[in-house]
Motif scaffolding. Structure first.
Motif, PDB file in Angstrom:
ATOM      1  N   HIS A 104       0.844  -1.189   0.000  1.00 14.51           N
ATOM      2  CA  HIS A 104       0.000   0.000   0.000  1.00 14.51           C
ATOM      3  C   HIS A 104       0.881   1.241   0.000  1.00 14.51           C
ATOM      4  CE1 HIS A 104       0.996  -0.002   4.274  1.00 14.51           C
ATOM      5  NE2 HIS A 104       0.557   1.236   4.329  1.00 14.51           N
ATOM      6  N   CYS A 105       0.281   2.356  -0.341  1.00 16.30           N
ATOM      7  CA  CYS A 105       0.975   3.635  -0.276  1.00 16.30           C
ATOM      8  C   CYS A 105       0.811   4.196   1.128  1.00 16.30           C
ATOM      9  CB  CYS A 105       0.402   4.615  -1.303  1.00 16.30           C
ATOM     10  SG  CYS A 105       0.750   4.148  -3.003  1.00 16.30           S
ATOM     11  N   GLY A 106       1.914   4.443   1.796  1.00 19.14           N
ATOM     12  CA  GLY A 106       1.846   4.958   3.152  1.00 19.14           C
ATOM     13  C   GLY A 106       3.213   5.407   3.622  1.00 19.14           C
ATOM     14  N   THR A 107       3.260   5.834   4.866  1.00 19.47           N
ATOM     15  CA  THR A 107       4.515   6.245   5.467  1.00 19.47           C
ATOM     16  C   THR A 107       5.326   5.008   5.799  1.00 19.47           C
ATOM     17  OG1 THR A 107       3.390   8.138   6.417  1.00 19.47           O
ATOM     18  CG2 THR A 107       5.519   7.584   7.334  1.00 19.47           C
ATOM     19  N   CYS A 108       6.604   5.040   5.508  1.00 21.73           N
ATOM     20  CA  CYS A 108       7.467   3.895   5.772  1.00 21.73           C
ATOM     21  C   CYS A 108       7.734   3.787   7.272  1.00 21.73           C
ATOM     22  CB  CYS A 108       8.777   4.050   5.013  1.00 21.73           C
ATOM     23  SG  CYS A 108       9.819   2.592   5.125  1.00 21.73           S
ATOM     24  N   ASN A 109       7.591   2.589   7.806  1.00 17.19           N
ATOM     25  CA  ASN A 109       7.859   2.324   9.215  1.00 17.19           C
ATOM     26  C   ASN A 109       9.331   1.951   9.366  1.00 17.19           C
ATOM     27  OD1 ASN A 109       8.013   1.487  11.839  1.00 17.19           O
ATOM     28  ND2 ASN A 109       6.354  -0.002  11.710  1.00 17.19           N
ATOM     29  N   THR A 110      10.127   2.881   9.841  1.00 10.92           N
ATOM     30  CA  THR A 110      11.574   2.649   9.934  1.00 10.92           C
ATOM     31  C   THR A 110      11.931   1.642  11.015  1.00 10.92           C
ATOM     32  OG1 THR A 110      11.791   4.580  11.375  1.00 10.92           O
ATOM     33  CG2 THR A 110      12.194   4.915   9.021  1.00 10.92           C
ATOM     34  N   ASP A 111      10.983   1.303  11.890  1.00 11.33           N
ATOM     35  CA  ASP A 111      11.253   0.293  12.914  1.00 11.33           C
ATOM     36  C   ASP A 111      11.306  -1.105  12.320  1.00 11.33           C
ATOM     37  OD1 ASP A 111      11.322   2.226  14.889  1.00 11.33           O
ATOM     38  OD2 ASP A 111       9.200   1.971  15.394  1.00 11.33           O
ATOM     39  N   SER A 112      10.579  -1.336  11.217  1.00 14.83           N
ATOM     40  CA  SER A 112      10.519  -2.693  10.663  1.00 14.83           C
ATOM     41  C   SER A 112      10.907  -2.792   9.188  1.00 14.83           C
ATOM     42  CB  SER A 112       9.104  -3.250  10.829  1.00 14.83           C
ATOM     43  OG  SER A 112       8.181  -2.450  10.112  1.00 14.83           O
ATOM     44  N   ASP A 113      10.962  -1.686   8.461  1.00 10.39           N
ATOM     45  CA  ASP A 113      11.217  -1.735   7.021  1.00 10.39           C
ATOM     46  C   ASP A 113      12.450  -0.944   6.642  1.00 10.39           C
ATOM     47  OD1 ASP A 113       8.820  -3.128   6.789  1.00 10.39           O
ATOM     48  OD2 ASP A 113       7.660  -1.311   6.424  1.00 10.39           O
ATOM     49  N   GLU A 114      13.059  -1.330   5.529  1.00  6.71           N
ATOM     50  CA  GLU A 114      14.173  -0.582   4.951  1.00  6.71           C
ATOM     51  C   GLU A 114      13.556   0.522   4.101  1.00  6.71           C
ATOM     52  OE1 GLU A 114      17.603   0.894   4.185  1.00  6.71           O
ATOM     53  OE2 GLU A 114      17.623  -0.974   5.295  1.00  6.71           O
ATOM     54  N   CYS A 115      13.739   1.771   4.493  1.00 11.59           N
ATOM     55  CA  CYS A 115      13.037   2.879   3.853  1.00 11.59           C
ATOM     56  C   CYS A 115      13.905   3.679   2.887  1.00 11.59           C
ATOM     57  CB  CYS A 115      12.471   3.811   4.923  1.00 11.59           C
ATOM     58  SG  CYS A 115      11.312   2.975   6.021  1.00 11.59           S
ATOM     59  N   ALA A 116      15.161   3.404   2.807  1.00  8.55           N
ATOM     60  CA  ALA A 116      16.057   4.165   1.932  1.00  8.55           C
ATOM     61  C   ALA A 116      16.387   3.347   0.693  1.00  8.55           C
ATOM     62  CB  ALA A 116      17.339   4.514   2.671  1.00  8.55           C
ATOM     63  N   HIS A 117      16.510   4.038  -0.431  1.00 13.33           N
ATOM     64  CA  HIS A 117      16.927   3.383  -1.663  1.00 13.33           C
ATOM     65  C   HIS A 117      18.438   3.186  -1.628  1.00 13.33           C
ATOM     66  CE1 HIS A 117      17.251   2.330  -5.855  1.00 13.33           C
ATOM     67  NE2 HIS A 117      18.178   3.263  -5.989  1.00 13.33           N
ATOM     68  N   LYS A 118      18.867   1.962  -1.866  1.00 15.49           N
ATOM     69  CA  LYS A 118      20.303   1.692  -1.922  1.00 15.49           C
ATOM     70  C   LYS A 118      20.694   1.495  -3.379  1.00 15.49           C
ATOM     71  CE  LYS A 118      20.571  -0.452   2.587  1.00 15.49           C
ATOM     72  NZ  LYS A 118      20.897  -1.647   3.352  1.00 15.49           N
ATOM     73  N   ALA A 119      21.660   2.261  -3.811  1.00 17.18           N
ATOM     74  CA  ALA A 119      22.116   2.165  -5.199  1.00 17.18           C
ATOM     75  C   ALA A 119      22.780   0.824  -5.425  1.00 17.18           C
ATOM     76  CB  ALA A 119      23.082   3.300  -5.514  1.00 17.18           C
ATOM     77  N   SER A 120      22.493   0.223  -6.568  1.00 16.41           N
ATOM     78  CA  SER A 120      23.120  -1.058  -6.894  1.00 16.41           C
ATOM     79  C   SER A 120      24.549  -0.821  -7.350  1.00 16.41           C
ATOM     80  CB  SER A 120      22.321  -1.778  -7.982  1.00 16.41           C
ATOM     81  OG  SER A 120      22.373  -1.026  -9.176  1.00 16.41           O
ATOM     82  N   SER A 121      25.324  -1.868  -7.290  1.00 21.58           N
ATOM     83  CA  SER A 121      26.732  -1.755  -7.662  1.00 21.58           C
ATOM     84  C   SER A 121      26.935  -1.928  -9.160  1.00 21.58           C
ATOM     85  CB  SER A 121      27.558  -2.792  -6.889  1.00 21.58           C
ATOM     86  OG  SER A 121      27.071  -4.088  -7.187  1.00 21.58           O
ATOM     87  N   GLY A 122      25.867  -1.841  -9.924  1.00 23.26           N
ATOM     88  CA  GLY A 122      25.990  -1.966 -11.369  1.00 23.26           C
ATOM     89  C   GLY A 122      25.464  -3.304 -11.849  1.00 23.26           C
ATOM     90  N   ASP A 123      25.721  -3.612 -13.098  1.00 16.04           N
ATOM     91  CA  ASP A 123      25.226  -4.843 -13.687  1.00 16.04           C
ATOM     92  C   ASP A 123      26.256  -5.967 -13.616  1.00 16.04           C
ATOM     93  OD1 ASP A 123      22.832  -3.662 -14.326  1.00 16.04           O
ATOM     94  OD2 ASP A 123      23.540  -2.979 -16.288  1.00 16.04           O
ATOM     95  N   GLY A 124      27.286  -5.791 -12.845  1.00 16.71           N
ATOM     96  CA  GLY A 124      28.335  -6.803 -12.757  1.00 16.71           C
ATOM     97  C   GLY A 124      27.900  -8.008 -11.953  1.00 16.71           C
TER      98      GLY A 124
END
Length: 139
Positions: A104-124
């Motif tokens: 669902h669309c809602g506020t991210c619960n930082t106590d239980s979910d990973e809320c930040a986008h982590k950049a991938s290390s590429g296609d390697g």
């Protein structure tokens, strides 16, 4: 007839941008432990999609009612555990991962979910060890 089909297509295209598209999406997790012989690819689902957000440039004047920040997050989640192959007796072979059942669309619960986008290390390469696949099935 062609005009009505074109209008219907245009309206559907415009309307789809306004409707939140937050759904469980297939995703592959890669887990590699130093003490185990294999890297494991686990197919699961995560929440991903578009949710309406609004951030006014005049927050100081307008107040918080013009600040709406929602993300695509878990509504229902199930945690599953797999045994990683090739681990020695002294190592813990268990790995627990989330499976998104609904979102669902809602506020991210930082106590239980990973809320930040982590950049991938590429296609390697994602693993430095031989790869084994583990597929989940919905019960």
């Amino acid at each position: 007839m062609e005009l009505s089909v074109a209008m219907c297509g245009l309206l559907c295209l415009l309307f789809s941008q306004a409707v939140p598209m937050c759904v469980p999406t297939d995703y592959t997790l890669y887990e590699e432990r130093r003490e185990c012989d294999f890297c494991v690819a686990i197919n699961t689902t995560i929440c991903m999609g578009f949710c309406y957000s609004r951030d006014s440039n005049m927050k100081e004047l307008a107040g918080p009612r013009f600040l709406i920040q929602r993300g695509c997050t878990y509504d229902q989640v199930e945690y599953r555990t797999v045994i990683l192959p090739g681990c020695p007796l002294h190592a813990n072979p268990l790995f627990t991962y989330p499976v998104a059942l609904s979102c669902h669309c809602g506020t991210c619960n930082t106590d239980s979910d990973e809320c930040a986008h982590k950049a991938s290390s590429g296609d390697g390469a994602r693993c430095s060890k031989p790869l084994r696949h583990i597929y989940h099935t919905l019960a």
